[in-house]
Each structure stands twice: as structure tokens, then as C-alpha cells.
Design an enzyme around this catalytic site. Structure first.
Site, PDB file in Angstrom:
ATOM      1  CG  ASP A   1      41.861  42.560  39.472  1.00 26.18           C
ATOM      2  OD1 ASP A   1      41.728  42.688  38.252  1.00 26.18           O
ATOM      3  OD2 ASP A   1      41.301  41.659  40.099  1.00 26.18           O
TER       4      ASP A   1
ATOM      5  CG  PHE B   1      40.373  35.660  43.693  1.00 22.90           C
ATOM      6  CD1 PHE B   1      39.982  36.981  43.559  1.00 22.90           C
ATOM      7  CD2 PHE B   1      40.383  35.093  44.960  1.00 22.90           C
ATOM      8  CE1 PHE B   1      39.601  37.727  44.664  1.00 22.90           C
ATOM      9  CE2 PHE B   1      39.998  35.824  46.076  1.00 22.90           C
ATOM     10  CZ  PHE B   1      39.613  37.147  45.917  1.00 22.90           C
TER      11      PHE B   1
ATOM     12  NE  ARG C   1      41.379  41.316  55.054  1.00 24.05           N
ATOM     13  CZ  ARG C   1      41.182  41.986  53.914  1.00 24.05           C
ATOM     14  NH1 ARG C   1      42.168  42.096  53.055  1.00 24.05           N
ATOM     15  NH2 ARG C   1      40.018  42.527  53.639  1.00 24.05           N
TER      16      ARG C   1
END
Ligand code: IMP
Ligand code: MG
Length: 179
Positions: free
Chosen positions: A105, A154, A167
Site C-alpha cells: 500500500d 481496501f 483473513r
């Protein structure tokens, strides 16, 4: 912000992810096949856990593993603070080192990691990232191995979390904000 599992839309399927990882594993196998220096791969926890595991299984060469954990993220915006929780436990001098990241990022976390690892004088020091947010500058870091290039939004799943959740989604997805 509260995200529900059913709000996550799929961006990269389990099959697409495995296909990319297979290609990357082949590239890495070929790239270092002629090198005398041992290959050492560094997993950046926790987000890279699934990517690291699948990538390493697709490399047909001897590899040593290290796990490091640094935290810099709260919610969906980079906090800017970096906290080292665990670090490599083997010497990497004169080795071919690849740092394996889930997603690139701002690159702040990785910049920090690379700065420190380079002091140990590895033979080579490269980055493999499953996802590259290509619109970001990444503090000048150019990953050698990239799975998917994506715009700045995101993402969740396959290791990527929102406040430690999601996750274990088997795919990578996003939350549709309506735009
Ligand atoms: P960076 O330092 O801004 O490059 O990002 C640090 C860490 O934040 C990455 O290694 C990821 O674990 C996490 N991160 C960055 N972007 C995302 C995202 O879109 N979803 C989930 N986690 C992210
Ligand atoms: Mg993370």
C-alpha cells in the site's frame, strides 16, 4: 465501520490466486537456479500467511524460512506507527532474500523492513507481493514479483484483514461502497 461477511464482493477467486502463485513460484525457481547463494524467504505476518505457504509450496528449490511481524495498521487507514513484534531468527548474510508481503500500500512497513534487512548484507534482497496498489508510490520500492496490480481500495481475505477479521476468506474481495 462494520463489515459483514456477506458484504464482501469477490475480486480475485481462489483459482486466480493459485494460478498467479504458481507462475510466481516458477519465476522464483528459475531466477535463482544458477545461484550458489541459498534462498531465504521472509514471511511478513500475519497477512502473508496463506500467500507465503502457497508460494513456498510452488518453488522447486531448497528454501529457508523466517517470520517477522510488524504492525502499522489500524482499521482501513495506515496509522504510520511501526511496532516490531518478531524478527528473523537466522543469519541472511550472502543469501538470496525475498521478503513476502500480502499487499503493498504506502510501502511504509516494507521500507522499514528492507532498510533493516539490508544492513545484514544479503547477496540479493527482493520483494514478492501478492497485490500491488500500483497508484501508490511505495517509498520508492519496486517489487520484483507481483501477483495482482490493483487500484487503491481496501481489500479483504486470503490473509488480508479488517481489524483482524476476514483473513480466512478463501478469495480476495472488497466492500462495495457504491462507486
Ligand atoms: P503499508 O505499510 O501501507 O504498505 O501497509 C502495511 C500493511 O497494511 C500491509 O502489509 C497489509 O498487511 C496492510 N494493508 C494495506 N492495504 C490493505 C488492504 O487493502 N487491506 C487489508 N490490509 C491492508
Ligand atoms: Mg495487515
Amino acid at each position: 465501520m462494520n463489515i459483514r461477511r456477506e458484504d464482501v464482493k469477490q475480486l480475485y477467486s481462489k483459482e486466480q490466486i493459485q494460478e498467479k502463485i504458481k507462475e510466481m513460484g516458477q519465476q522464483i525457481t528459475q531466477r535463482y537456479s544458477g545461484s550458489k547463494a541459498p534462498l531465504h524467504m521472509v514471511c511478513v505476518l500475519k497477512g502473508s500467511v496463506h500467500f507465503f505457504s502457497d508460494l513456498l509450496l510452488s518453488i522447486e528449490a531448497d528454501v529457508n524460512y523466517s517470520f517477522i511481524q510488524v504492525a502499522s495498521y489500524k482499521g482501513t487507514a495506515s496509522s504510520g506507527r511501526i511496532n516490531v513484534k518478531s524478527w528473523i531468527d537466522e543469519p541472511i548474510q550472502d543469501k538470496n532474500v525475498i521478503v513476502v508481503e500480502d499487499i503493498l500500500d504506502t510501502g511504509r512497513t516494507l521500507k522499514y523492513i528492507l532498510n533493516y534487512l539490508s544492513r545484514y548484507k544479503p547477496a540479493t534482497l527482493e520483494v514478492a507481493t501478492l497485490v500491488d496498489k500500483y497508484e501508490k508510490a511505495h517509498f520508492g520500492i519496486t517489487p520484483k514479483y507481483v501477483g495482482f496490480e490493483t487500484k487503491d481500495r481496501f481489500l479483504l481475505g486470503y490473509g488480508l484483514d479488517f481489524d483482524q477479521k476476514f483473513r480466512n476468506l478463501p478469495f480476495i474481495g472488497y466492500v462495495d461502497s457504491g462507486d
